[in-house]
Design an enzyme around this catalytic site. Structure first.
Site, PDB file in Angstrom:
ATOM      1  CG  ASN A   8      -1.878   1.160   1.266  1.00 22.78           C
ATOM      2  OD1 ASN A   8      -1.802   2.073   0.453  1.00 22.78           O
ATOM      3  ND2 ASN A   8      -2.782   1.142   2.226  1.00 22.78           N
ATOM      4  NE  ARG A 104      -6.233   1.609  -0.114  1.00 27.14           N
ATOM      5  CZ  ARG A 104      -6.165   2.849   0.354  1.00 27.14           C
ATOM      6  NH1 ARG A 104      -4.982   3.371   0.683  1.00 27.14           N
ATOM      7  NH2 ARG A 104      -7.253   3.578   0.506  1.00 27.14           N
ATOM      8  CG  HIS A 193     -13.307   3.377   2.722  1.00 26.69           C
ATOM      9  ND1 HIS A 193     -14.032   4.328   3.437  1.00 26.69           N
ATOM     10  CD2 HIS A 193     -11.996   3.693   2.914  1.00 26.69           C
ATOM     11  CE1 HIS A 193     -13.192   5.173   4.024  1.00 26.69           C
ATOM     12  NE2 HIS A 193     -11.957   4.802   3.725  1.00 26.69           N
ATOM     13  CG  LEU A 222     -18.245   4.238  10.965  1.00 18.07           C
ATOM     14  CD1 LEU A 222     -19.143   4.345  12.190  1.00 18.07           C
ATOM     15  CD2 LEU A 222     -18.624   5.272   9.919  1.00 18.07           C
ATOM     16  CG  ASN A 224      -8.590  10.387  10.103  1.00 16.91           C
ATOM     17  OD1 ASN A 224      -9.043  11.116  10.978  1.00 16.91           O
ATOM     18  ND2 ASN A 224      -7.845  10.845   9.125  1.00 16.91           N
ATOM     19  N   GLY A 225     -11.056   8.198   7.893  1.00 18.52           N
ATOM     20  CA  GLY A 225     -11.940   8.344   6.749  1.00 18.52           C
ATOM     21  C   GLY A 225     -13.147   7.453   6.980  1.00 18.52           C
ATOM     22  NE  ARG A 254     -10.782  12.393   4.363  1.00 20.65           N
ATOM     23  CZ  ARG A 254     -10.601  11.169   3.874  1.00 20.65           C
ATOM     24  NH1 ARG A 254     -11.106  10.843   2.694  1.00 20.65           N
ATOM     25  NH2 ARG A 254      -9.946  10.265   4.570  1.00 20.65           N
ATOM     26  CG  ASN A 347     -11.643  -0.391  18.471  1.00 18.15           C
ATOM     27  OD1 ASN A 347     -11.452  -1.427  19.080  1.00 18.15           O
ATOM     28  ND2 ASN A 347     -11.011  -0.113  17.334  1.00 18.15           N
ATOM     29  CD  GLU A 397      -9.130  -1.216   3.834  1.00 19.83           C
ATOM     30  OE1 GLU A 397      -9.405  -0.524   2.840  1.00 19.83           O
ATOM     31  OE2 GLU A 397      -8.725  -0.737   4.910  1.00 19.83           O
TER      32      GLU A 397
END
Length: 411
Positions: A8, A104, A193, A222, A224-225, A254, A347, A397
């Site tokens: 990635n 990725r 995503h 859910l 940070n993005g 964002r 979490n 992922e």
């Protein structure tokens, strides 16, 4: 042997994992960062799975991490440092040689709808699509070229974040702007995503022992993005992110959905430039803009201690989640499963409970004890009587990329 190396890559860093696909266990992982700076940094972790496989001792259940700080002028040098870490600390790439490398790639536009064997033509296409993802595709391409130089004799496969959403119907991906202008500049909703949404929806079906094709699912990724996707029979039919990952839910930094006229007002009255507005919406908004912190844990702590800004930020975040949950229930005509994944989704019991607190009309019943339990792995957090099953599904992922890479790699 069926080991796959997953990469990635960004503009100044890349992450990697070596995965044993026979057991789907991670043998090693690492991060090479600060590429191009005066001093770069690398970390390489050999997992317990790799350590125990080459010893006769009882399982250690401990990973071993090694760090190094040296100049890393470019991605090619970064891959050389990664190879040195494998050689010095293991596992041996002679004994654990990867059969393929999976990459990725954030944006595949409308051109790529499945994992794709990387050829020179594919590289050209990824480069051309950089206009849609200028912060992501160029770094991915640098990583691809450096990885091909380091691992030249095996297949390299691109797995696109946007690919899963290529099943969106035209009504879902079309913006209501001038048609010819949109077509000329490829303005449409692509969604992101996708690798995570695909993994989670398939894992949910397997966990429940039900055919993927018969399930209507809503997945909330859910972190940070953040994004939400409506999935009907394993196919993405609506998703919250759009042309870029800016649209949709409130995120760490964002804004998510915002009236475009806000930008006109700020340009005219505050004298903000296009770059200023880009920075505002992508880096100075979301939880950070509202509460001064971007981590949901800090927001929840602030709200619980009575901080008014943190309380409002939390309420705005939940309001947007509920809006998308309701919209996707309508688009799907009901749902069988709602899943939460990624850092916040996996979490934060407060976020999960708040997001679904108004969905009793749809038959959603959260079990407070199950929701609050600090368990690892996939689990049910709804009551046994809930008409919609609510799950927490840890995403993976990298494993999904490895699976797709192995699936199309020439034998």
């Amino acid at each position: 042997m069926s080991n796959v190396l997953v990469v990635n890559s960004g503009s100044s860093s890349f992450k990697y994992q070596l995965i044993d696909m026979a057991s789907e266990s991670v043998l090693a992982s690492g991060l090479v960062e600060r590429i191009g700076e005066e001093t770069g940094r690398s970390s390489h972790t050999v997992t317990a799975a790799a350590i125990d496989s080459v010893t006769d001792a009882a399982p250690t259940m401990l990973d071993a991490t090694y760090t190094r700080e040296v100049p890393i002028p470019d991605h090619t040098a970064g891959f050389r440092i990664m190879l040195e870490a494998f050689a010095e600390h293991g596992p041996s790439l002679e004994e654990r040689a990867p059969v393929a490398v999976g990459h990725r790639v954030v944006h595949g536009g409308a051109r790529f709808f499945e994992p794709t064997l990387i050829t020179p033509l594919v590289e050209i296409n990824i480069d051309e699509l950089s206009v849609l993802a200028p912060l992501h595709n160029p770094g991915a391409l640098q990583g691809i070229r450096a990885a091909k130089a380091a691992f030249g004799g095996i297949p390299h496969v691109a797995v696109f974040d946007t690919a899963f959403h290529q099943t969106l119907p035209a009504a879902a991906y079309t913006y209501a702007i001038d048609r010819e202008l949109a077509e000329s500049y490829r303005i449409r909703r692509y969604g992101f995503h996708g690798t995570s949404h695909k993994f989670v929806s398939e894992a949910a079906a397997a966990f429940l022992g039900r055919p993927l094709g018969e399930l209507k699912q809503i997945v909330f990724h859910l972190g940070n993005g953040a994004s939400a996707t409506a999935i009907d029979g394993g196919r993405s039919v609506d998703t919250s992110m759009g042309l870029t990952p800016l649209e949709g839910l409130v995120m760490g930094t964002r804004s998510g959905d915002v009236d475009p006229a806000v930008l006109f007002q700020l340009a005219r009255r505050a004298g903000m430039s296009i770059d200023d507005l880009d920075t505002l919406l992508n880096k100075r908004s979301g939880l950070l803009g509202l509460a001064g912190v971007s981590d949901m844990r800090d927001v929840v702590e602030g709200a619980q201690s009575g901080d008014a800004a943190a309380t409002l930020a939390f309420e705005v975040y939940l309001h947007r989640l509920r809006a998308y949950a309701g919209a996707y229930l309508a688009q799907l005509g009901g749902a069988d499963v709602i899943s939460f994944t990624a850092g916040v989704g996996e979490n934060s019991a407060d976020v999960r409970a708040g997001a679904l607190s108004t969905l009793g009309f749809a038959g959603v019943e959260i079990d407070p004890a199950r929701n609050a339990a600090r368990e690892r792995g996939i689990r049910v957090i709804s009551t046994d009587e809930s008409r919609i099953t609510v799950l927490v599904v840890p995403t993976n992922e990298e494993l999904e990329i490895a699976r797709q890479t192995l699936e199309i790699s020439p034998s």
